[in-house]
Design an enzyme around this catalytic site. Structure first.
Site, PDB file in Angstrom:
ATOM      1  CE  LYS A 230      -4.149  -1.849   1.522  1.00 12.94           C
ATOM      2  NZ  LYS A 230      -5.232  -2.303   2.787  1.00 12.94           N
TER       3      LYS A 230
ATOM      4  CE  LYS B  89      -6.772  -8.532  -0.643  1.00 13.23           C
ATOM      5  NZ  LYS B  89      -6.869  -7.640   0.540  1.00 13.23           N
TER       6      LYS B  89
ATOM      7  CE  LYS C  32     -13.531  -4.227   2.860  1.00 10.75           C
ATOM      8  NZ  LYS C  32     -12.142  -3.944   3.490  1.00 10.75           N
TER       9      LYS C  32
HETATM   10  P1  TYM Z   1     -10.595  -6.307   5.351  1.00 13.63           P
HETATM   11  O1  TYM Z   1     -11.601  -5.164   5.587  1.00 13.63           O
HETATM   12  O2  TYM Z   1      -9.750  -6.007   4.311  1.00 13.63           O
HETATM   13  O3  TYM Z   1     -11.193  -7.552   4.962  1.00 13.63           O
HETATM   14  C1  TYM Z   1     -12.217  -8.224   5.817  1.00 13.63           C
HETATM   15  C2  TYM Z   1     -12.106  -9.826   5.928  1.00 13.63           C
HETATM   16  O4  TYM Z   1     -12.143 -10.426   4.613  1.00 13.63           O
HETATM   17  C3  TYM Z   1     -11.196 -11.180   4.340  1.00 13.63           C
HETATM   18  N1  TYM Z   1     -10.858 -10.993   2.876  1.00 13.63           N
HETATM   19  C4  TYM Z   1     -10.711 -11.939   1.811  1.00 13.63           C
HETATM   20  N2  TYM Z   1     -10.731 -13.177   2.154  1.00 13.63           N
HETATM   21  C5  TYM Z   1     -10.755 -13.906   0.850  1.00 13.63           C
HETATM   22  N3  TYM Z   1     -10.627 -13.431  -0.322  1.00 13.63           N
HETATM   23  C6  TYM Z   1     -10.655 -12.105  -0.492  1.00 13.63           C
HETATM   24  N4  TYM Z   1     -10.389 -11.626  -1.652  1.00 13.63           N
HETATM   25  C7  TYM Z   1     -10.563 -11.293   0.471  1.00 13.63           C
HETATM   26  N5  TYM Z   1     -10.708  -9.835   0.833  1.00 13.63           N
HETATM   27  C8  TYM Z   1     -10.719  -9.897   2.324  1.00 13.63           C
HETATM   28  C9  TYM Z   1      -9.856 -10.465   5.093  1.00 13.63           C
HETATM   29  O5  TYM Z   1      -8.801 -11.545   5.413  1.00 13.63           O
HETATM   30  C10 TYM Z   1     -10.487 -10.080   6.330  1.00 13.63           C
HETATM   31  O6  TYM Z   1     -10.822 -11.358   7.140  1.00 13.63           O
HETATM   32  N6  TYM Z   1      -7.127  -5.648   8.711  1.00 13.63           N
HETATM   33  C11 TYM Z   1      -8.302  -6.252   8.369  1.00 13.63           C
HETATM   34  C12 TYM Z   1      -9.494  -5.652   9.525  1.00 13.63           C
HETATM   35  C13 TYM Z   1      -9.023  -5.736  10.666  1.00 13.63           C
HETATM   36  C14 TYM Z   1      -9.199  -6.874  11.584  1.00 13.63           C
HETATM   37  C15 TYM Z   1      -8.825  -6.643  13.026  1.00 13.63           C
HETATM   38  C16 TYM Z   1      -9.550  -8.429  11.398  1.00 13.63           C
HETATM   39  C17 TYM Z   1      -8.561  -4.881  11.640  1.00 13.63           C
HETATM   40  N7  TYM Z   1      -8.585  -5.386  12.914  1.00 13.63           N
HETATM   41  C18 TYM Z   1      -8.819  -7.536  14.035  1.00 13.63           C
HETATM   42  C19 TYM Z   1      -9.493  -9.240  12.170  1.00 13.63           C
HETATM   43  C20 TYM Z   1      -9.074  -8.891  13.640  1.00 13.63           C
HETATM   44  C21 TYM Z   1      -8.704  -5.855   7.026  1.00 13.63           C
HETATM   45  O7  TYM Z   1      -8.159  -5.025   6.567  1.00 13.63           O
HETATM   46  O8  TYM Z   1      -9.864  -6.736   6.604  1.00 13.63           O
END
Ligand code: TYM
Length: 334
Positions: free
Chosen positions: A112, A197, A200
């Site tokens: 990023k 990947k 979003k």
């Molecule tokens: P985020 O918002 O990017 O994604 C939320 C969840 O969706 C999963 N995910 C995917 N799984 C499969 N294929 C994909 N293409 C895909 N894109 C996203 C992510 O692995 C995630 O589980 N840093 C985290 C948010 C966060 C968090 C936390 C998660 C902040 N604090 C504490 C768990 C515990 C994030 O950016 O997720």
């Protein structure tokens, strides 16, 4: 009882990747088998250039979609990160345990930050420290399990390292959590660029299926997915990422296995059509429920208010004990 924590960042509309990699499992399995908290991690959305109104809208939409996906406030706690001060309070203490080298090694930071620089922008300090806040999210609740997609594994590993280090230095304070991932579709790939990947925030293109896409849009995106040269429908993510991605998506929708499924197809067209049908069918009930919930915003607000109250009560004792363990003077009562 096992404690589960996970979150989703309101940086864009939720995608099929978010759903298959994380949210669906939270709703179908996790909330029923453990004491579970699911969080709209809005502070994390401020780490890159953002529009304040959009972050607010996306936070509300993410909360509504989590409920529409089946999260039940009787079974789990759904809340917004910034409503619970304990996350930011604990994050600072963990910054005093983490090292800058550790932060700079995080893959998501490297990717990023490179993107921001390429766009000619500057990199916010919070992008570097983001994984520490994520560790605070998890550790504040004495979390045992963190159900996430593949891309978050490194962040959960860091969380474990920080918990162990803090406990060793200052006495046992945190539970050391572990990541759990889905058997299939732990990394759903972009339909137009199957080596990246499906994200979003970094893509607004035909390669990303959003949970709120109309059925016709979903069909179009899947039918136009990039496949690989060659004719055989084979599950081989290295050599055939496009077809393998479709097989993973279809397998996840049907609860089957992508390698087994590949034997049932002799053409890419048939695979695409079945995948499109399966995704449309999967998303239909979520979209219907989302529409109903949008008509009742006060219900969603009530859920978030109760959720924040419950979450605060759960996080407070752990964060207070971390403050004491690290050497800070407790405020005197009265
Ligand atoms: P985020 O918002 O990017 O994604 C939320 C969840 O969706 C999963 N995910 C995917 N799984 C499969 N294929 C994909 N293409 C895909 N894109 C996203 C992510 O692995 C995630 O589980 N840093 C985290 C948010 C966060 C968090 C936390 C998660 C902040 N604090 C504490 C768990 C515990 C994030 O950016 O997720």
């Amino acid at each position: 009882m096992t404690r589960i924590f996970s979150g989703v960042k309101p940086t864009g509309h939720l995608t099929l990747g978010n759903y298959l990699g994380a949210v669906r499992r939270w709703a179908e399995v996790d909330q029923h088998r453990a004491e579970a908290l699911f969080c709209i991690v809005d502070l994390h959305a401020l780490t890159v250039d953002h529009d304040p109104g959009r972050v607010r809208r996306l936070s509300r939409q993410a909360a509504t979609l989590l409920l529409a996906s089946g999260l039940d406030p009787e079974q789990c706690t759904v809340f917004v990160q910034s409503h619970v001060d304990e996350h930011a309070r604990l994050s600072y203490l963990l910054e005093c345990v983490a090292t800058d080298g550790e932060m700079r090694r995080m893959i998501q930071y490297k990717e990023k930050a490179a993107l921001e620089r390429k766009r000619g922008g500057s990199v916010r300090l919070s992008l570097l420290t983001y994984p520490v806040l994520m560790a605070a999210d998890i550790l504040a609740y004495g979390t045992d399990e963190v159900p996430v997609g593949d891309d978050q594994t490194q962040h959960v590993e860091l969380t474990r390292d920080l918990a162990v280090r803090f406990n060793q230095r200052y006495g046992h304070t945190f539970v050391v959590p572990r990541a759990t991932r889905p058997e299939v579709a732990a990394r759903v790939m972009n339909l137009q660029e199957p080596t990246s990947k499906m994200g979003k925030s970094d893509d607004v293109g035909p390669g990303v299926v959003y949970l709120l896409d109309e059925p016709e849009t979903v069909r179009k995106k899947i039918m136009r997915a990039v496949t690989d040269s060659g004719q055989d429908v084979e599950y081989d993510p290295e050599e055939r990422p496009g077809v393998s991605n479709l097989l993973e998506i279809l397998a996840a929708c049907q609860g089957s296995d992508p390698a087994t499924l590949s034997g049932a197809y002799t053409s890419y067209g048939a695979l695409k059509k079945d995948t499109a049908d399966a995704v449309v069918e999967l998303l239909g009930p979520v979209q219907d429920r989302h529409k109903q919930l949008c008509a009742d915003p006060s219900y969603v607000e009530g859920v978030l208010r109760d959720g924040a109250r419950r979450a605060r009560e759960m996080a407070r004792p752990t964060v207070d004990s971390a403050y004491e363990a690290i050497g800070l003077l407790a405020p005197s009562a009265g």
